[in-house]
Design a protein around this motif. Sequence first.
Motif, PDB file in Angstrom:
ATOM      1  N   GLY A 128     -32.589 -49.974  79.855  1.00 40.47           N
ATOM      2  CA  GLY A 128     -31.512 -50.856  80.313  1.00 40.47           C
ATOM      3  C   GLY A 128     -31.109 -51.880  79.273  1.00 40.47           C
ATOM      4  O   GLY A 128     -29.923 -52.147  79.072  1.00 40.47           O
ATOM      5  N   ILE A 129     -32.099 -52.459  78.612  1.00 41.97           N
ATOM      6  CA  ILE A 129     -31.811 -53.464  77.596  1.00 41.97           C
ATOM      7  C   ILE A 129     -31.076 -52.831  76.423  1.00 41.97           C
ATOM      8  O   ILE A 129     -30.086 -53.371  75.924  1.00 41.97           O
ATOM      9  CB  ILE A 129     -33.117 -54.144  77.123  1.00 41.97           C
ATOM     10  CG1 ILE A 129     -33.732 -54.943  78.270  1.00 41.97           C
ATOM     11  CG2 ILE A 129     -32.870 -55.034  75.918  1.00 41.97           C
ATOM     12  CD1 ILE A 129     -35.119 -55.467  77.974  1.00 41.97           C
ATOM     13  N   VAL A 130     -31.539 -51.689  75.997  1.00 43.89           N
ATOM     14  CA  VAL A 130     -30.914 -51.029  74.852  1.00 43.89           C
ATOM     15  C   VAL A 130     -29.498 -50.591  75.190  1.00 43.89           C
ATOM     16  O   VAL A 130     -28.591 -50.705  74.362  1.00 43.89           O
ATOM     17  CB  VAL A 130     -31.779 -49.843  74.376  1.00 43.89           C
ATOM     18  CG1 VAL A 130     -31.039 -48.991  73.372  1.00 43.89           C
ATOM     19  CG2 VAL A 130     -33.055 -50.372  73.763  1.00 43.89           C
ATOM     20  N   GLU A 131     -29.282 -50.102  76.413  1.00 46.83           N
ATOM     21  CA  GLU A 131     -27.921 -49.726  76.798  1.00 46.83           C
ATOM     22  C   GLU A 131     -26.985 -50.922  76.722  1.00 46.83           C
ATOM     23  O   GLU A 131     -25.877 -50.824  76.208  1.00 46.83           O
ATOM     24  CB  GLU A 131     -27.912 -49.154  78.215  1.00 46.83           C
ATOM     25  CG  GLU A 131     -28.402 -47.743  78.317  1.00 46.83           C
ATOM     26  CD  GLU A 131     -28.363 -47.238  79.753  1.00 46.83           C
ATOM     27  OE1 GLU A 131     -27.675 -47.845  80.599  1.00 46.83           O
ATOM     28  OE2 GLU A 131     -29.021 -46.223  80.021  1.00 46.83           O
ATOM     29  N   THR A 132     -27.429 -52.066  77.222  1.00 44.44           N
ATOM     30  CA  THR A 132     -26.583 -53.262  77.235  1.00 44.44           C
ATOM     31  C   THR A 132     -26.319 -53.764  75.822  1.00 44.44           C
ATOM     32  O   THR A 132     -25.174 -54.057  75.469  1.00 44.44           O
ATOM     33  CB  THR A 132     -27.256 -54.366  78.071  1.00 44.44           C
ATOM     34  OG1 THR A 132     -27.507 -53.854  79.378  1.00 44.44           O
ATOM     35  CG2 THR A 132     -26.381 -55.588  78.169  1.00 44.44           C
ATOM     36  N   THR A 133     -27.356 -53.873  75.007  1.00 43.12           N
ATOM     37  CA  THR A 133     -27.147 -54.373  73.650  1.00 43.12           C
ATOM     38  C   THR A 133     -26.369 -53.374  72.799  1.00 43.12           C
ATOM     39  O   THR A 133     -25.568 -53.781  71.959  1.00 43.12           O
ATOM     40  CB  THR A 133     -28.489 -54.714  72.980  1.00 43.12           C
ATOM     41  OG1 THR A 133     -29.350 -53.575  73.011  1.00 43.12           O
ATOM     42  CG2 THR A 133     -29.159 -55.883  73.652  1.00 43.12           C
ATOM     43  N   THR A 134     -26.594 -52.095  73.010  1.00 37.93           N
ATOM     44  CA  THR A 134     -25.818 -51.093  72.272  1.00 37.93           C
ATOM     45  C   THR A 134     -24.350 -51.158  72.667  1.00 37.93           C
ATOM     46  O   THR A 134     -23.460 -51.053  71.818  1.00 37.93           O
ATOM     47  CB  THR A 134     -26.375 -49.678  72.521  1.00 37.93           C
ATOM     48  OG1 THR A 134     -27.741 -49.649  72.118  1.00 37.93           O
ATOM     49  CG2 THR A 134     -25.602 -48.634  71.752  1.00 37.93           C
ATOM     50  N   PHE A 135     -24.092 -51.331  73.968  1.00 35.22           N
ATOM     51  CA  PHE A 135     -22.704 -51.485  74.411  1.00 35.22           C
ATOM     52  C   PHE A 135     -22.055 -52.678  73.718  1.00 35.22           C
ATOM     53  O   PHE A 135     -20.954 -52.591  73.194  1.00 35.22           O
ATOM     54  CB  PHE A 135     -22.638 -51.663  75.931  1.00 35.22           C
ATOM     55  CG  PHE A 135     -21.279 -52.037  76.422  1.00 35.22           C
ATOM     56  CD1 PHE A 135     -20.303 -51.075  76.604  1.00 35.22           C
ATOM     57  CD2 PHE A 135     -20.963 -53.362  76.687  1.00 35.22           C
ATOM     58  CE1 PHE A 135     -19.039 -51.417  77.046  1.00 35.22           C
ATOM     59  CE2 PHE A 135     -19.703 -53.714  77.130  1.00 35.22           C
ATOM     60  CZ  PHE A 135     -18.735 -52.744  77.309  1.00 35.22           C
ATOM     61  N   ALA A 136     -22.763 -53.825  73.707  1.00 34.99           N
ATOM     62  CA  ALA A 136     -22.212 -55.036  73.099  1.00 34.99           C
ATOM     63  C   ALA A 136     -21.979 -54.841  71.601  1.00 34.99           C
ATOM     64  O   ALA A 136     -20.930 -55.204  71.069  1.00 34.99           O
ATOM     65  CB  ALA A 136     -23.143 -56.221  73.341  1.00 34.99           C
ATOM     66  N   ALA A 137     -22.957 -54.260  70.936  1.00 35.06           N
ATOM     67  CA  ALA A 137     -22.829 -54.067  69.488  1.00 35.06           C
ATOM     68  C   ALA A 137     -21.709 -53.084  69.146  1.00 35.06           C
ATOM     69  O   ALA A 137     -20.924 -53.309  68.228  1.00 35.06           O
ATOM     70  CB  ALA A 137     -24.159 -53.587  68.910  1.00 35.06           C
ATOM     71  N   THR A 138     -21.614 -52.013  69.903  1.00 35.70           N
ATOM     72  CA  THR A 138     -20.562 -51.026  69.645  1.00 35.70           C
ATOM     73  C   THR A 138     -19.185 -51.598  69.947  1.00 35.70           C
ATOM     74  O   THR A 138     -18.244 -51.421  69.171  1.00 35.70           O
ATOM     75  CB  THR A 138     -20.800 -49.762  70.496  1.00 35.70           C
ATOM     76  OG1 THR A 138     -22.098 -49.268  70.225  1.00 35.70           O
ATOM     77  CG2 THR A 138     -19.784 -48.696  70.193  1.00 35.70           C
ATOM     78  N   ALA A 139     -19.067 -52.294  71.080  1.00 39.49           N
ATOM     79  CA  ALA A 139     -17.778 -52.889  71.433  1.00 39.49           C
ATOM     80  C   ALA A 139     -17.345 -53.905  70.385  1.00 39.49           C
ATOM     81  O   ALA A 139     -16.181 -53.918  69.963  1.00 39.49           O
ATOM     82  CB  ALA A 139     -17.864 -53.548  72.811  1.00 39.49           C
ATOM     83  N   ALA A 140     -18.285 -54.731  69.950  1.00 35.63           N
ATOM     84  CA  ALA A 140     -17.958 -55.728  68.930  1.00 35.63           C
ATOM     85  C   ALA A 140     -17.567 -55.060  67.621  1.00 35.63           C
ATOM     86  O   ALA A 140     -16.573 -55.436  66.990  1.00 35.63           O
ATOM     87  CB  ALA A 140     -19.141 -56.670  68.719  1.00 35.63           C
ATOM     88  N   THR A 141     -18.314 -54.076  67.213  1.00 33.12           N
ATOM     89  CA  THR A 141     -18.016 -53.389  65.952  1.00 33.12           C
ATOM     90  C   THR A 141     -16.639 -52.740  65.991  1.00 33.12           C
ATOM     91  O   THR A 141     -15.831 -52.910  65.073  1.00 33.12           O
ATOM     92  CB  THR A 141     -19.088 -52.325  65.655  1.00 33.12           C
ATOM     93  OG1 THR A 141     -20.367 -52.957  65.598  1.00 33.12           O
ATOM     94  CG2 THR A 141     -18.808 -51.615  64.351  1.00 33.12           C
ATOM     95  N   LEU A 142     -16.369 -52.001  67.060  1.00 32.33           N
ATOM     96  CA  LEU A 142     -15.078 -51.315  67.129  1.00 32.33           C
ATOM     97  C   LEU A 142     -13.922 -52.291  67.298  1.00 32.33           C
ATOM     98  O   LEU A 142     -12.843 -52.079  66.749  1.00 32.33           O
ATOM     99  CB  LEU A 142     -15.091 -50.294  68.268  1.00 32.33           C
ATOM    100  CG  LEU A 142     -16.023 -49.107  68.037  1.00 32.33           C
ATOM    101  CD1 LEU A 142     -16.021 -48.190  69.253  1.00 32.33           C
ATOM    102  CD2 LEU A 142     -15.611 -48.331  66.802  1.00 32.33           C
ATOM    103  N   TRP A 143     -14.131 -53.365  68.042  1.00 29.57           N
ATOM    104  CA  TRP A 143     -13.046 -54.312  68.198  1.00 29.57           C
ATOM    105  C   TRP A 143     -12.817 -55.094  66.916  1.00 29.57           C
ATOM    106  O   TRP A 143     -11.697 -55.308  66.486  1.00 29.57           O
ATOM    107  CB  TRP A 143     -13.332 -55.258  69.349  1.00 29.57           C
ATOM    108  CG  TRP A 143     -12.233 -56.258  69.532  1.00 29.57           C
ATOM    109  CD1 TRP A 143     -10.940 -56.012  69.883  1.00 29.57           C
ATOM    110  CD2 TRP A 143     -12.318 -57.661  69.319  1.00 29.57           C
ATOM    111  NE1 TRP A 143     -10.224 -57.176  69.915  1.00 29.57           N
ATOM    112  CE2 TRP A 143     -11.055 -58.215  69.575  1.00 29.57           C
ATOM    113  CE3 TRP A 143     -13.350 -58.508  68.948  1.00 29.57           C
ATOM    114  CZ2 TRP A 143     -10.785 -59.566  69.477  1.00 29.57           C
ATOM    115  CZ3 TRP A 143     -13.083 -59.866  68.856  1.00 29.57           C
ATOM    116  CH2 TRP A 143     -11.808 -60.379  69.114  1.00 29.57           C
ATOM    117  N   TRP A 144     -13.914 -55.526  66.289  1.00 29.14           N
ATOM    118  CA  TRP A 144     -13.769 -56.324  65.084  1.00 29.14           C
ATOM    119  C   TRP A 144     -13.179 -55.541  63.923  1.00 29.14           C
ATOM    120  O   TRP A 144     -12.426 -56.071  63.132  1.00 29.14           O
ATOM    121  CB  TRP A 144     -15.114 -56.900  64.670  1.00 29.14           C
ATOM    122  CG  TRP A 144     -15.597 -58.002  65.545  1.00 29.14           C
ATOM    123  CD1 TRP A 144     -14.841 -58.764  66.384  1.00 29.14           C
ATOM    124  CD2 TRP A 144     -16.927 -58.463  65.689  1.00 29.14           C
ATOM    125  NE1 TRP A 144     -15.624 -59.671  67.032  1.00 29.14           N
ATOM    126  CE2 TRP A 144     -16.919 -59.519  66.626  1.00 29.14           C
ATOM    127  CE3 TRP A 144     -18.133 -58.105  65.127  1.00 29.14           C
ATOM    128  CZ2 TRP A 144     -18.056 -60.201  66.995  1.00 29.14           C
ATOM    129  CZ3 TRP A 144     -19.265 -58.791  65.496  1.00 29.14           C
ATOM    130  CH2 TRP A 144     -19.236 -59.837  66.425  1.00 29.14           C
TER     131      TRP A 144
END
Length: 155
Positions: A128-144
Amino acid sequence: MADLIGLAASAAGGGVFGLVGTVIGRIAGLVERRQDNAQERARWMHEAAVLDLQMKARASELAGQERLAQTSGAWQGLSASMAAEASIGDSYRWVNAVRALTRPLLTLLLWLITGLVYLGAAADARAGIVETTTFAATAATLWWFGDRGNRREVR
């Protein structure tokens, strides 16, 4: 006397046949009621199944509307964020350089945090933790970095 015995036998025979007919009629009535009850029960079960399907369809429809509202809100937030980003004008060269390095450094830091969380999390909580942090990191990377190319104005 023979007439009297014949009359009594006829009365007794008629009575017996009348009773047999009544019993058969009652049995037939019970059978009909059971069939009617079975048909009524089947109709009720069908109606209950239809109502259940309608409730599930409505719940699915509401869930879809909720997902649509969430997605719409997310896109509106992204649009507002992008508009705010676009409204920032040019500044001093060093300010622009720091601003240009902020995203890569934050992205690197976010992925480093993701890795540290993965390594430090208990095995059962890790997913669960990895899914959440991976989502945040991926979303930030793709948006940025997703919209960083040169923009050409179309006239």
